[in-house]
Design a protein around this motif. Structure first.
Motif: not given
Lengths: 72, 423
Positions: B14-29
């Motif tokens: 979960f932590v790994k997926a969260l870290k990847i999400y935080l790196i990739l999050a942006g355009p949609g938000l």
């Protein structure tokens, strides 16, 4: 033959020539649509054209009524 | 494996997926919160003042609408590595390409003016002259892009996007009755019966949910960020979270105005903030900051979507990862859009109300085309491969696109002929 540089001067003329050349190049590059023109695609594009023509007519009508003393 | 090991394994995943999400999050938000721009906030403000909490249920319906449309831009951008303007030129030829590009440029520039109107009106509440607001905003917007990294721009934009949530604490300041909000807001009904005025408001709320610039912006942002096919699930999650936030903010705006201003004749968000300043200075301040931030978010995204489109069409270098000397035309377009739109707002007696109305009309000439192209591109196996729309995605997409086209067109027409639907 009248060259564009004669009308606008050499500096502005060459800029305009550069832009028109660029636009021609874009038109050439995208002259043929790459998407396969299936019946569905053709129909959708036709509907879009009809929609836009109707919208432009509506805008024209509004403009005409505004000139006649209306207003938005 | 025992329970402890399984838990630890799942926790690490979960932590790994969260870290990847935080790196990739942006355009949609960013695109979703920027959707609540100055025009959007004005629409929600007037909706709350007119119908109280009565249309909150309708705002909830906008979540899937926004998600389904914007999610398609994520897939298209990640698979084709092209912005929407370039994709239209390439797939549909130069006629539709030029039409979309020129229409986008015009409607973006006009919308940018409305964002500056919103920002100057918000800052006027704090007695800051428009010229100062425009000058400072222009400098900040320039500094944001000139630092030379997409990643940095995105993180700064997310900070401003989070500020959009200021309407949540504002709602706690007005002490709404939770029972009333849930009772009147969540049960679908038409307050006062279905009439022409209500229809106008439904159209206006749908009209603010999807704007042409959003489609072009998110696809270009996905490309500039360098997202790949494998990143699509994270891009979709990002868009879903963004859609949820955009609806949450809209609901809280309605709760604030529905509590404080219900039954009052309100024409703009700035007028609402001024009235609230007299009721509770903190509330007025929060709402004014929210309006300013909404305009600012809209402005940074809209001006970028135009610059990206120019770069894509003319073949210029167009990335926030490039320095000025590497992409001079990209930054020149950005600067030109900001300066000219800001200058229009400063012109004495400029027809700003007319411009605001005109935006809604011009937008409906582009939105249907952009949406139809999106659906057609997402159905092309040659372009999308295994990422093309499934049957379920097509049904959802086509129904939503059809509803948006019909309602936004009626909204545009009602702007041209105000008496038609009663608005």
């Amino acid at each position: 033959m009248i060259r564009i540089e004669h009308i606008f001067g050499s500096r502005v003329g060459s800029i305009i020539r550069g832009w028109t050349g660029k636009i021609s190049e874009i038109n050439r590059r995208y002259a043929t649509p790459k998407i396969q023109m299936s019946r569905g695609v053709k129909f959708a594009l036709l509907m879009l054209r009809v929609y836009l023509v109707l919208l432009v007519l509506l805008l024209g009508y509004k403009f005409w009524t505004m000139l006649g003393g209306g207003g938005i | 494996m025992d329970f402890g090991s399984t838990f630890f394994y799942k926790y690490r995943r979960f932590v790994k997926a969260l870290k990847i999400y935080l790196i990739l999050a942006g355009p949609g938000l960013i695109v979703m919160l920027a959707d609540n721009d100055a025009g959007g906030i004005t629409t929600y403000t007037v909706t709350g003042a007119t119908y109280g909490y009565g249309l909150i249920w309708f705002l909830l319906l906008l979540l899937p609408v926004a998600f389904v449309v914007q999610e398609m831009t994520v897939r298209l951008g990640a698979v084709t590595k092209r912005g929407h303007a370039e994709a239209i030129f390439d797939a549909f030829g130069s006629f539709w390409g030029w039409f979309s590009f020129l229409d986008l440029t015009l409607v973006n520039w006009l919308t940018l003016i409305t964002e500056f109107i919103g920002m100057t009106a918000a800052m006027s509440i704090f007695h800051i002259p428009p010229i100062f607001t425009i000058a400072i905003v222009s400098v900040v917007m320039l500094l944001m892009v000139l630092q030379g990294r997409y990643w940095t721009w995105e993180k700064i934009a997310i900070v401003f996007a989070v500020l959009n949530l200021i309407y949540i604490p504002a709602a706690f300041l007005v002490h709404p009755s939770i029972g009333d909000v849930l009772g009147q807001g969540l049960i679908p009904h038409f307050p006062g019966g279905f009439n022409s005025t209500l229809f106008f408001f439904l159209m206006a709320n749908i009209g603010t949910t999807i704007a042409p610039w959003m489609i072009f912006f998110q696809q270009s942002a996905v490309v500039d960020k360098g997202m790949k096919e494998k990143d699509i699930p994270f891009g979709q999650l990002d868009t879903l979270i963004g859609s949820a936030f955009t609806v949450i903010v809209a609901i809280f705006v309605v709760v604030v105005t529905g509590t404080v201003l219900y039954g009052m004749q309100i024409d703009s968000a700035a007028q609402a903030a001024t009235i609230m300043m007299g009721i509770n200075p903190w509330l007025g301040t929060f709402v004014a900051i929210g309006l300013f931030d909404a305009g600012f978010l809209g402005a940074i995204c809209i001006s970028l979507s135009s610059s990206w489109a120019f770069g894509e069409v003319f073949g210029w270098a167009h990335s926030l990862n490039l320095k000025i000397r590497e992409a001079p035309w990209f930054y020149a377009c950005y600067l030109f859009a900001i300066l000219t739109a800001g200058a229009v707002v400063l012109i004495p007696d400029a027809p700003l109300v007319l411009i605001t109305l005109f935006v809604q009309v011009i937008a409906v000439t582009l939105l249907p085309a952009a949406l139809v192209f999106l659906i057609l591109l997402l159905n092309n196996e040659e372009i999308m491969g295994k990422y093309k729309n499934t049957l379920a995605q097509n049904i959802a997409g086509i129904v939503i696109v059809a509803v948006i086209i019909v309602l936004s067109t009626l909204f545009g027409i009602s702007t041209l002929f105000p008496g038609l639907f009663g608005g």
